[in-house]
Write a protein that holds these residues in place. Sequence first.
Motif, PDB file in Angstrom:
ATOM      1  N   PRO A 151       1.386   4.982 -15.603  1.00 28.92           N
ATOM      2  CA  PRO A 151       0.620   3.821 -15.134  1.00 28.92           C
ATOM      3  C   PRO A 151      -0.569   4.185 -14.245  1.00 28.92           C
ATOM      4  CG  PRO A 151       2.886   3.814 -14.275  1.00 28.92           C
ATOM      5  CD  PRO A 151       2.819   4.856 -15.329  1.00 28.92           C
ATOM      6  N   GLU A 152      -0.395   5.236 -13.403  1.00 27.90           N
ATOM      7  CA  GLU A 152      -1.474   5.561 -12.464  1.00 27.90           C
ATOM      8  C   GLU A 152      -2.714   6.130 -13.152  1.00 27.90           C
ATOM      9  OE1 GLU A 152       1.556   6.886 -12.472  1.00 27.90           O
ATOM     10  OE2 GLU A 152       1.551   9.041 -12.074  1.00 27.90           O
ATOM     11  N   ARG A 153      -2.592   6.494 -14.439  1.00 25.79           N
ATOM     12  CA  ARG A 153      -3.762   7.021 -15.122  1.00 25.79           C
ATOM     13  C   ARG A 153      -4.280   6.084 -16.208  1.00 25.79           C
ATOM     14  NH1 ARG A 153      -1.505  12.202 -16.193  1.00 25.79           N
ATOM     15  NH2 ARG A 153      -2.525  12.072 -18.202  1.00 25.79           N
ATOM     16  N   PHE A 172       1.440  -4.688   0.091  1.00 24.57           N
ATOM     17  CA  PHE A 172       2.268  -3.745   0.840  1.00 24.57           C
ATOM     18  C   PHE A 172       2.467  -4.285   2.255  1.00 24.57           C
ATOM     19  CE2 PHE A 172      -0.216  -0.927  -2.154  1.00 24.57           C
ATOM     20  CZ  PHE A 172       0.785  -0.952  -3.111  1.00 24.57           C
ATOM     21  N   HIS A 209       3.528  -3.112   5.017  1.00 26.35           N
ATOM     22  CA  HIS A 209       3.271  -2.289   6.195  1.00 26.35           C
ATOM     23  C   HIS A 209       1.790  -1.989   6.372  1.00 26.35           C
ATOM     24  CE1 HIS A 209       3.712   0.229   2.717  1.00 26.35           C
ATOM     25  NE2 HIS A 209       3.255   1.284   3.339  1.00 26.35           N
ATOM     26  N   MET A 210       0.937  -2.634   5.582  1.00 25.48           N
ATOM     27  CA  MET A 210      -0.506  -2.398   5.720  1.00 25.48           C
ATOM     28  C   MET A 210      -1.202  -3.739   5.928  1.00 25.48           C
ATOM     29  SD  MET A 210      -1.161   0.107   2.500  1.00 25.48           S
ATOM     30  CE  MET A 210      -0.111   1.530   2.193  1.00 25.48           C
ATOM     31  N   TYR A 243      -6.241   0.451  -1.044  1.00 24.06           N
ATOM     32  CA  TYR A 243      -5.188   1.376  -1.470  1.00 24.06           C
ATOM     33  C   TYR A 243      -5.552   2.152  -2.737  1.00 24.06           C
ATOM     34  CZ  TYR A 243      -0.696   3.437  -2.430  1.00 24.06           C
ATOM     35  OH  TYR A 243       0.302   4.348  -2.656  1.00 24.06           O
ATOM     36  N   GLY A 244      -6.044   1.443  -3.726  1.00 21.29           N
ATOM     37  CA  GLY A 244      -6.340   2.143  -4.987  1.00 21.29           C
ATOM     38  C   GLY A 244      -7.827   2.272  -5.226  1.00 21.29           C
ATOM     39  N   ARG A 279     -11.400   2.921  -6.060  1.00 20.79           N
ATOM     40  CA  ARG A 279     -12.230   3.907  -6.758  1.00 20.79           C
ATOM     41  C   ARG A 279     -13.658   3.387  -6.683  1.00 20.79           C
ATOM     42  NH1 ARG A 279      -8.442   3.432 -10.993  1.00 20.79           N
ATOM     43  NH2 ARG A 279      -6.973   5.151 -11.121  1.00 20.79           N
ATOM     44  N   SER A 291      -9.645  -1.060  -7.653  1.00 14.29           N
ATOM     45  CA  SER A 291      -9.220   0.185  -8.293  1.00 14.29           C
ATOM     46  C   SER A 291     -10.066   0.430  -9.549  1.00 14.29           C
ATOM     47  CB  SER A 291      -7.724   0.131  -8.632  1.00 14.29           C
ATOM     48  OG  SER A 291      -7.489  -0.762  -9.698  1.00 14.29           O
ATOM     49  N   ALA A 337       1.994   0.096  -6.652  1.00 15.14           N
ATOM     50  CA  ALA A 337       1.183   1.216  -6.170  1.00 15.14           C
ATOM     51  C   ALA A 337       0.782   2.127  -7.328  1.00 15.14           C
ATOM     52  CB  ALA A 337       1.958   2.007  -5.118  1.00 15.14           C
ATOM     53  N   ARG A 338       1.686   2.281  -8.284  1.00  9.65           N
ATOM     54  CA  ARG A 338       1.352   3.147  -9.418  1.00  9.65           C
ATOM     55  C   ARG A 338       0.249   2.533 -10.273  1.00  9.65           C
ATOM     56  NH1 ARG A 338       5.880   6.135 -12.447  1.00  9.65           N
ATOM     57  NH2 ARG A 338       4.072   7.462 -12.840  1.00  9.65           N
ATOM     58  N   LEU A 368      -2.081   1.018  -9.184  1.00  9.64           N
ATOM     59  CA  LEU A 368      -3.317   1.194  -8.413  1.00  9.64           C
ATOM     60  C   LEU A 368      -3.748   2.656  -8.393  1.00  9.64           C
ATOM     61  CD1 LEU A 368      -2.437  -1.283  -5.576  1.00  9.64           C
ATOM     62  CD2 LEU A 368      -4.353  -1.506  -7.150  1.00  9.64           C
ATOM     63  N   GLY A 369      -3.142   3.467  -9.235  1.00  8.10           N
ATOM     64  CA  GLY A 369      -3.615   4.838  -9.397  1.00  8.10           C
ATOM     65  C   GLY A 369      -2.869   5.878  -8.582  1.00  8.10           C
ATOM     66  N   ALA A 370      -1.775   5.495  -7.927  1.00 10.31           N
ATOM     67  CA  ALA A 370      -1.048   6.458  -7.108  1.00 10.31           C
ATOM     68  C   ALA A 370       0.050   7.133  -7.928  1.00 10.31           C
ATOM     69  CB  ALA A 370      -0.433   5.761  -5.902  1.00 10.31           C
ATOM     70  N   GLY A 371       0.072   8.462  -7.914  1.00  9.45           N
ATOM     71  CA  GLY A 371       1.140   9.205  -8.580  1.00  9.45           C
ATOM     72  C   GLY A 371       2.422   9.106  -7.778  1.00  9.45           C
ATOM     73  N   ARG A 372       3.509   9.666  -8.330  1.00  5.22           N
ATOM     74  CA  ARG A 372       4.811   9.518  -7.687  1.00  5.22           C
ATOM     75  C   ARG A 372       4.813  10.028  -6.244  1.00  5.22           C
ATOM     76  NH1 ARG A 372       8.730   8.220 -11.382  1.00  5.22           N
ATOM     77  NH2 ARG A 372       8.151   8.540 -13.536  1.00  5.22           N
ATOM     78  N   LYS A 401       2.240  10.375  -4.122  1.00  6.53           N
ATOM     79  CA  LYS A 401       1.474   9.506  -3.230  1.00  6.53           C
ATOM     80  C   LYS A 401       2.238   8.209  -2.954  1.00  6.53           C
ATOM     81  CE  LYS A 401      -2.814   7.114  -2.337  1.00  6.53           C
ATOM     82  NZ  LYS A 401      -3.986   6.404  -2.877  1.00  6.53           N
ATOM     83  N   VAL A 402       2.911   7.698  -3.968  1.00 10.86           N
ATOM     84  CA  VAL A 402       3.697   6.476  -3.774  1.00 10.86           C
ATOM     85  C   VAL A 402       4.773   6.722  -2.721  1.00 10.86           C
ATOM     86  CG1 VAL A 402       5.334   4.877  -4.837  1.00 10.86           C
ATOM     87  CG2 VAL A 402       3.278   5.548  -6.078  1.00 10.86           C
ATOM     88  N   THR A 454       3.026   7.107   0.803  1.00 15.02           N
ATOM     89  CA  THR A 454       2.295   5.981   1.389  1.00 15.02           C
ATOM     90  C   THR A 454       3.069   4.670   1.357  1.00 15.02           C
ATOM     91  OG1 THR A 454       1.248   5.555  -0.750  1.00 15.02           O
ATOM     92  CG2 THR A 454       0.044   6.931   0.798  1.00 15.02           C
ATOM     93  N   ILE A 455       4.049   4.550   0.472  1.00 17.86           N
ATOM     94  CA  ILE A 455       4.793   3.283   0.369  1.00 17.86           C
ATOM     95  C   ILE A 455       6.248   3.485   0.804  1.00 17.86           C
ATOM     96  CG2 ILE A 455       5.463   1.377  -1.144  1.00 17.86           C
ATOM     97  CD1 ILE A 455       2.438   1.665  -0.878  1.00 17.86           C
TER      98      ILE A 455
END
Lengths: 365, 228
Positions: A73-75, A88, A90-91, A99-100, A102, A145, B127-128, B130-134, B136-137, B140-141
Motif C-alpha cells: 500500500p505504501e508504494r 492519528f 497522538h498528533m 504525515y504522508g 510528498r 501525499s 499510515a501505510r 500515506l506512504g509509510a513502510g512497516r 516507519k509505521v 511513528t504510530i
Amino acid sequence: MLQLDIRHRTGEFMLDAEFETPSGSITAIFGQSGAGKTTLVNMIAGLIKPSEGHIISDGHTLFHSEQSIDVPPERRRIGYVFQEGRLFPHMDVRRNLLYGHRKNPVLEFGQIAVLLDLEPLLERRPNTLSGGERQRVAIGRALLSNPNLLLMDEPLASIDVQRRGEILPFIERLRDELKMTIVYVSHAVEEVIRLADTMVILSAGQQAAVGGVEELMSRLDLFPLTGRFEAGAVLAATCQGYDAEYGLAELSFAGGTLRVAGPEIDIGTRVRVHIRARDVSLMLGRPELTSVLNIFEGTVVEIAETDSPQVDVRLDIGSPLIARITKKSMHDLNIRKGVTLHALVKAVAIDRRSLQGTNAASRPG
Amino acid sequence: MWALSAVETEAIGLSLKVALWAVLVSVPLGVFAAWVLARRHFYGHALLNGIIHLPLVLPPVVLGYLLLVLLGRQGPLGAFLFDTFGVTVAFTWKGAAIASGVMAFPLLVRAIRLSYENVDERLEAAARTLGAGRIKVFRTITLPLIAPGILAGAILAFARSLGEFGATITFVSNIPGETRTLPLAIFAEVQSPGGEDAAIRLVVISAAIALAALIASEYLARRLGRKG
C-alpha cells in the motif's frame, strides 16, 4: 485511469468486479451495505489481497495475480479517506496533514489548507474536532501525499445528517479545481447523483451494472438496486434563466425546459436534476388548467411491472423520464409501449439539494 | 541510627544498577514478545505465552536453580558465553540482573501487550496508505501509542527487580559488593545478631525507592498523556 478486474472469495462471500474509471472525475461504487464496496476499495488500496485478477492505475500494475505482482500500500500512490477519518490521535492536525507529505507544486500545503478551510484547525487535536472537521483533515492528509487516485469510503457516513452538506462542496472542489480522479463509495443515491459521473453498482458482491450516472439511474431494471423510493430519472440540464418574482429556476435539457422552485442559480450553470418517479404523473390528451408547471410530451418506451400495485413507466421526452403510477391507472388509461402522452412534474417536487453544479460545470462549453 | 554504612550504600547502589540494567535489557525484548503475542497468530502461541508467564507462577528458587544450571560456568549457555565472549554471569551482578529481568519479564510483557491490543490496527493501515513502510509505521504510530504501556511495564519491572530475592540468592548467591542487593542485604542483617537497626534503615530505603519510582511513573505518564 484505473483498470480493475478482480475476483475475491472470503468464506461464503464472493466479490467479482471489472470496470475502468475515467481520469479527472468521480466514479461512484454504489450498493447496499454488505455489497462488498469497502472490500473493493481496500483491494485498490492494497489493504486486502484479491484472490485473482489485476488492478492497474495509470499504466502501473498494482496487482496482478498471474504475474505475482502485489505492490504494498505504501508504494501505490493511492490516497484513502476512510469512513471514520482515522486521524492519528497522538498528533495535532498539522502533523496529521504532513504525515504522508510528498512535495507537489499543484497540491501544496498552504493551498490545500485554504481549499479545505483547515487553517483554523492546524494546532488542534483530532479528539477536539467535529465529524466534518475530521473528514476535511482526512481529505487534506490524503491529498498531501500526492496520490494518483483518491479513494473515499463513505466519507459522510460518520457526520451528522444535517452537516453532510458542508462537506460536499469540498469534495466538488477536488473534482472541479484539482481534477482528482476519485473512487467514491456510497449507498446514498443523492451523493452519487451530485458527485459522480460514472457509477458501478454492486449487489451481494456482484457487479450489477457499470456506466454513466444518468444512464444507470434511468434504467428501470436497476430500480431495485438504485433504491425503490428514491428511484427516478436523472437529467443533465443548464440553467438558462431565473424568475426572481416567483423564485423559479429555468433549466433547459434535451427534452425542453424544466422549471424548479428554489434558490437562484447562475445562468449557464450545468446541473443534474433528479426527478423521482413518484413525483411524475401521466395524462392522456392535452392538459389545460393545471397548477403543474412542467408538462412534457413523450412516448412510452418501457413499462416495468412488479408484484406491487405500482408500475414504472419510462418515457422518451427527448431524454428519459420515469413515472411511477398505479396498475389501475395504467389499465384505465390504457398505457402501453408506443403510446404518446403527457408527463407532469411539479416544480416544487424536485429536490433542491440535487441542483448543484456537476462536473460539467467547470468544463468550457 | 540513620547514618548509612559504606556496606549499606553499596547495597543501594548495586540494587539500582541491577534493576536498571534488568529493565533496560528486557524492555526491547518485552516490546518484541508483546508484539508477537498480541499480533501474530501461529502454532505454539499458547506455549510461548505460557513460557513467558512461567516466572509468575514458578517458585523463584526453582527459576534461580534453572538459571544456575543453564548459565553457570559449566552450563550449556554459560560455557558458551565464557568461551566466546569471556563473560561470566554466575555469581556476578550481571547474573543478578538476569535473574531480576527474567522474574519481572511477565509483568513487563503483560503491560505492553495490553497497550498493543488497544492500538487500532486501522490507524496503521491508514499510515501505510500515506506512504509509510512497516518500520516507519511502527516508529511513528505504534510505538508512540504503546509508549504509556511500555512506561507502566518498565516501572513495574523496575520495582519487581528491586525486590527480587529467591532467584537471585539461588543463582548468584549473596556476595557483598557483587550480588548483595537490598533484599539480600536486609536478609543478611536480619540473620546476624544486632543487625536490626541496619535492617530497618534498609527497609525504609527500599520503601522510599519504590515510592519514588511510582511517583516518577505517574509524572511521566501524565506528561506522555499530555503529549499523546
